[in-house]
Design a protein around this motif. Structure first.
Motif, PDB file in Angstrom:
ATOM      1  N   ARG A   2      25.502  34.619  37.876  1.00 44.46           N
ATOM      2  CA  ARG A   2      25.977  33.257  37.599  1.00 44.46           C
ATOM      3  C   ARG A   2      25.323  32.680  36.355  1.00 44.46           C
ATOM      4  O   ARG A   2      25.953  31.939  35.600  1.00 44.46           O
ATOM      5  CB  ARG A   2      25.694  32.343  38.785  1.00 44.46           C
ATOM      6  CG  ARG A   2      26.641  32.547  39.910  1.00 44.46           C
ATOM      7  CD  ARG A   2      26.427  31.492  40.972  1.00 44.46           C
ATOM      8  NE  ARG A   2      27.153  31.870  42.163  1.00 44.46           N
ATOM      9  CZ  ARG A   2      26.766  31.593  43.379  1.00 44.46           C
ATOM     10  NH1 ARG A   2      25.658  30.926  43.593  1.00 44.46           N
ATOM     11  NH2 ARG A   2      27.477  31.980  44.404  1.00 44.46           N
ATOM     12  N   MET A   3      24.062  32.978  36.143  1.00 43.74           N
ATOM     13  CA  MET A   3      23.340  32.461  34.983  1.00 43.74           C
ATOM     14  C   MET A   3      24.005  32.941  33.691  1.00 43.74           C
ATOM     15  O   MET A   3      24.194  32.168  32.760  1.00 43.74           O
ATOM     16  CB  MET A   3      21.883  32.930  35.029  1.00 43.74           C
ATOM     17  CG  MET A   3      21.002  32.311  33.998  1.00 43.74           C
ATOM     18  SD  MET A   3      20.741  30.555  34.226  1.00 43.74           S
ATOM     19  CE  MET A   3      19.606  30.559  35.587  1.00 43.74           C
ATOM     20  N   VAL A   4      24.392  34.197  33.633  1.00 44.06           N
ATOM     21  CA  VAL A   4      25.009  34.763  32.429  1.00 44.06           C
ATOM     22  C   VAL A   4      26.412  34.218  32.222  1.00 44.06           C
ATOM     23  O   VAL A   4      26.814  33.909  31.101  1.00 44.06           O
ATOM     24  CB  VAL A   4      25.043  36.311  32.517  1.00 44.06           C
ATOM     25  CG1 VAL A   4      25.793  36.909  31.356  1.00 44.06           C
ATOM     26  CG2 VAL A   4      23.634  36.863  32.565  1.00 44.06           C
ATOM     27  N   ILE A   5      27.159  34.059  33.297  1.00 44.95           N
ATOM     28  CA  ILE A   5      28.540  33.591  33.187  1.00 44.95           C
ATOM     29  C   ILE A   5      28.599  32.089  32.918  1.00 44.95           C
ATOM     30  O   ILE A   5      29.427  31.623  32.145  1.00 44.95           O
ATOM     31  CB  ILE A   5      29.321  33.958  34.462  1.00 44.95           C
ATOM     32  CG1 ILE A   5      29.464  35.474  34.514  1.00 44.95           C
ATOM     33  CG2 ILE A   5      30.688  33.299  34.483  1.00 44.95           C
ATOM     34  CD1 ILE A   5      30.020  35.996  35.774  1.00 44.95           C
ATOM     35  N   SER A   6      27.700  31.339  33.518  1.00 48.41           N
ATOM     36  CA  SER A   6      27.732  29.879  33.415  1.00 48.41           C
ATOM     37  C   SER A   6      27.137  29.343  32.119  1.00 48.41           C
ATOM     38  O   SER A   6      27.429  28.224  31.724  1.00 48.41           O
ATOM     39  CB  SER A   6      26.972  29.252  34.581  1.00 48.41           C
ATOM     40  OG  SER A   6      27.538  29.663  35.796  1.00 48.41           O
ATOM     41  N   ASN A   7      26.284  30.112  31.466  1.00 46.63           N
ATOM     42  CA  ASN A   7      25.586  29.620  30.277  1.00 46.63           C
ATOM     43  C   ASN A   7      26.025  30.392  29.034  1.00 46.63           C
ATOM     44  O   ASN A   7      26.297  31.585  29.096  1.00 46.63           O
ATOM     45  CB  ASN A   7      24.073  29.782  30.444  1.00 46.63           C
ATOM     46  CG  ASN A   7      23.542  28.893  31.526  1.00 46.63           C
ATOM     47  OD1 ASN A   7      23.505  27.687  31.386  1.00 46.63           O
ATOM     48  ND2 ASN A   7      23.130  29.498  32.635  1.00 46.63           N
ATOM     49  N   ASP A   8      26.039  29.701  27.932  1.00 47.54           N
ATOM     50  CA  ASP A   8      26.281  30.330  26.640  1.00 47.54           C
ATOM     51  C   ASP A   8      24.908  30.622  26.053  1.00 47.54           C
ATOM     52  O   ASP A   8      24.299  29.769  25.417  1.00 47.54           O
ATOM     53  CB  ASP A   8      27.086  29.393  25.738  1.00 47.54           C
ATOM     54  CG  ASP A   8      27.428  30.021  24.404  1.00 47.54           C
ATOM     55  OD1 ASP A   8      27.344  31.268  24.296  1.00 47.54           O
ATOM     56  OD2 ASP A   8      27.762  29.276  23.466  1.00 47.54           O
ATOM     57  N   ILE A   9      24.419  31.826  26.296  1.00 45.67           N
ATOM     58  CA  ILE A   9      23.075  32.203  25.860  1.00 45.67           C
ATOM     59  C   ILE A   9      23.182  32.811  24.470  1.00 45.67           C
ATOM     60  O   ILE A   9      23.834  33.842  24.280  1.00 45.67           O
ATOM     61  CB  ILE A   9      22.419  33.180  26.856  1.00 45.67           C
ATOM     62  CG1 ILE A   9      22.369  32.546  28.245  1.00 45.67           C
ATOM     63  CG2 ILE A   9      21.036  33.576  26.373  1.00 45.67           C
ATOM     64  CD1 ILE A   9      21.901  33.475  29.347  1.00 45.67           C
ATOM     65  N   GLU A  10      22.542  32.151  23.516  1.00 40.98           N
ATOM     66  CA  GLU A  10      22.607  32.586  22.129  1.00 40.98           C
ATOM     67  C   GLU A  10      22.136  34.038  21.999  1.00 40.98           C
ATOM     68  O   GLU A  10      21.116  34.430  22.551  1.00 40.98           O
ATOM     69  CB  GLU A  10      21.731  31.685  21.261  1.00 40.98           C
ATOM     70  CG  GLU A  10      21.873  31.953  19.787  1.00 40.98           C
ATOM     71  CD  GLU A  10      21.006  31.039  18.943  1.00 40.98           C
ATOM     72  OE1 GLU A  10      20.800  31.365  17.775  1.00 40.98           O
ATOM     73  OE2 GLU A  10      20.539  30.009  19.459  1.00 40.98           O
ATOM     74  N   GLY A  11      22.918  34.836  21.292  1.00 43.69           N
ATOM     75  CA  GLY A  11      22.579  36.234  21.072  1.00 43.69           C
ATOM     76  C   GLY A  11      23.241  37.186  22.048  1.00 43.69           C
ATOM     77  O   GLY A  11      23.306  38.383  21.803  1.00 43.69           O
ATOM     78  N   LEU A  12      23.743  36.647  23.167  1.00 48.05           N
ATOM     79  CA  LEU A  12      24.441  37.490  24.141  1.00 48.05           C
ATOM     80  C   LEU A  12      25.939  37.274  24.015  1.00 48.05           C
ATOM     81  O   LEU A  12      26.401  36.166  23.745  1.00 48.05           O
ATOM     82  CB  LEU A  12      24.009  37.164  25.568  1.00 48.05           C
ATOM     83  CG  LEU A  12      22.549  37.380  25.926  1.00 48.05           C
ATOM     84  CD1 LEU A  12      22.329  37.089  27.408  1.00 48.05           C
ATOM     85  CD2 LEU A  12      22.078  38.774  25.574  1.00 48.05           C
ATOM     86  N   ILE A  17      33.701  37.993  34.728  1.00 49.84           N
ATOM     87  CA  ILE A  17      33.736  39.022  35.773  1.00 49.84           C
ATOM     88  C   ILE A  17      35.148  39.110  36.316  1.00 49.84           C
ATOM     89  O   ILE A  17      35.809  38.098  36.534  1.00 49.84           O
ATOM     90  CB  ILE A  17      32.763  38.680  36.913  1.00 49.84           C
ATOM     91  CG1 ILE A  17      31.336  38.733  36.400  1.00 49.84           C
ATOM     92  CG2 ILE A  17      32.926  39.645  38.078  1.00 49.84           C
ATOM     93  CD1 ILE A  17      30.308  38.444  37.463  1.00 49.84           C
ATOM     94  N   ARG A  18      35.564  40.331  36.542  1.00 46.67           N
ATOM     95  CA  ARG A  18      36.871  40.572  37.158  1.00 46.67           C
ATOM     96  C   ARG A  18      36.698  41.629  38.239  1.00 46.67           C
ATOM     97  O   ARG A  18      35.864  42.514  38.134  1.00 46.67           O
ATOM     98  CB  ARG A  18      37.858  41.073  36.105  1.00 46.67           C
ATOM     99  CG  ARG A  18      38.033  40.061  35.001  1.00 46.67           C
ATOM    100  CD  ARG A  18      39.354  40.183  34.303  1.00 46.67           C
ATOM    101  NE  ARG A  18      39.449  39.075  33.368  1.00 46.67           N
ATOM    102  CZ  ARG A  18      39.558  39.210  32.069  1.00 46.67           C
ATOM    103  NH1 ARG A  18      39.616  40.405  31.539  1.00 46.67           N
ATOM    104  NH2 ARG A  18      39.641  38.160  31.290  1.00 46.67           N
ATOM    105  N   GLY A  19      37.501  41.518  39.245  1.00 44.53           N
ATOM    106  CA  GLY A  19      37.496  42.520  40.295  1.00 44.53           C
ATOM    107  C   GLY A  19      38.735  43.399  40.166  1.00 44.53           C
ATOM    108  O   GLY A  19      39.830  42.908  39.901  1.00 44.53           O
ATOM    109  N   MET A  20      38.548  44.700  40.286  1.00 43.03           N
ATOM    110  CA  MET A  20      39.677  45.620  40.215  1.00 43.03           C
ATOM    111  C   MET A  20      39.385  46.814  41.120  1.00 43.03           C
ATOM    112  O   MET A  20      38.330  47.442  41.010  1.00 43.03           O
ATOM    113  CB  MET A  20      39.886  46.096  38.769  1.00 43.03           C
ATOM    114  CG  MET A  20      41.131  46.960  38.605  1.00 43.03           C
ATOM    115  SD  MET A  20      41.360  47.518  36.912  1.00 43.03           S
ATOM    116  CE  MET A  20      41.769  46.005  36.103  1.00 43.03           C
ATOM    117  N   ASN A  21      40.315  47.097  42.016  1.00 43.31           N
ATOM    118  CA  ASN A  21      40.181  48.224  42.936  1.00 43.31           C
ATOM    119  C   ASN A  21      38.860  48.192  43.706  1.00 43.31           C
ATOM    120  O   ASN A  21      38.212  49.216  43.891  1.00 43.31           O
ATOM    121  CB  ASN A  21      40.321  49.556  42.196  1.00 43.31           C
ATOM    122  CG  ASN A  21      41.680  49.722  41.549  1.00 43.31           C
ATOM    123  OD1 ASN A  21      42.682  49.196  42.035  1.00 43.31           O
ATOM    124  ND2 ASN A  21      41.718  50.437  40.445  1.00 43.31           N
TER     125      ASN A  21
END
Length: 169
Positions: A2-12, A17-21
């Motif tokens: 959640r931290m990575v998806i929710s925040n715009d971290i400079e340099g990243l 996220i997607r779910g498949m099969n």
């Protein structure tokens, strides 16, 4: 995650996220970017890029610590280090669960970069091999690598010889 998806971290790279099969897929925004491997497959890496790359890696590691993220989840594979040549921005993938020792990742990246350095450029050679020598030390920490990078940047070029024009008579 959640931290990575929710925040715009400079340099990243931006991540979704997607779910498949029944599997979880991490998708990264790579528009207008090319991989380090693709860009420097047939050309040499100069001093400026080398130093900028190391600086941005260390800045990225600092940001990961600020967000309480695992440093070992930073992916430092040349195919997944992306550059935007318009603004000279370097972006990295953060993959939760990747869990590869960051020191080993840095060493592997440096081993990839060393043969690609412009060996006619003494600054690039000294910086590349100096940092590589440091990372291969048994007790090398990220902090000591940062200090080595700062030392590399502080080394001044010897003054160039100036030829004065002859005086008019």
């Amino acid at each position: 995650v959640r931290m990575v998806i929710s925040n715009d971290i400079e340099g990243l790279l931006q991540c979704s996220i997607r779910g498949m099969n029944g599997k979880t897929l991490f998708c990264y925004e790579i528009t207008s970017r090319q991989s380090l491997k693709t860009l420097y497959e047939h050309r040499d890496i100069d001093y400026q890029l080398l130093i900028r790359l190391y600086e941005q890696i260390f800045q990225g590691l600092d940001r990961l610590e600020q967000f309480l993220l695992n440093l070992n989840d930073l992916v430092l594979i040349p195919d997944l280090i992306l550059l935007n040549m318009e603004n000279e921005e370097i972006n990295f993938c953060f993959l939760p669960g990747y869990n590869k020792n960051v020191r080993e990742s840095l060493r592997d990246l440096m081993e990839y970069l060393l043969p690609k350095i412009d060996h006619k450029n003494q600054e690039a050679v000294m910086a590349g091999y100096g940092l590589y020598r440091k990372i291969t030390e048994d007790n090398c920490s990220i902090e000591s690598l940062k200090a080595a990078l700062l030392t590399q940047k502080a080394i001044e070029k010897p003054p160039e010889a100036y030829i004065l024009p002859p005086e008019d008579q």
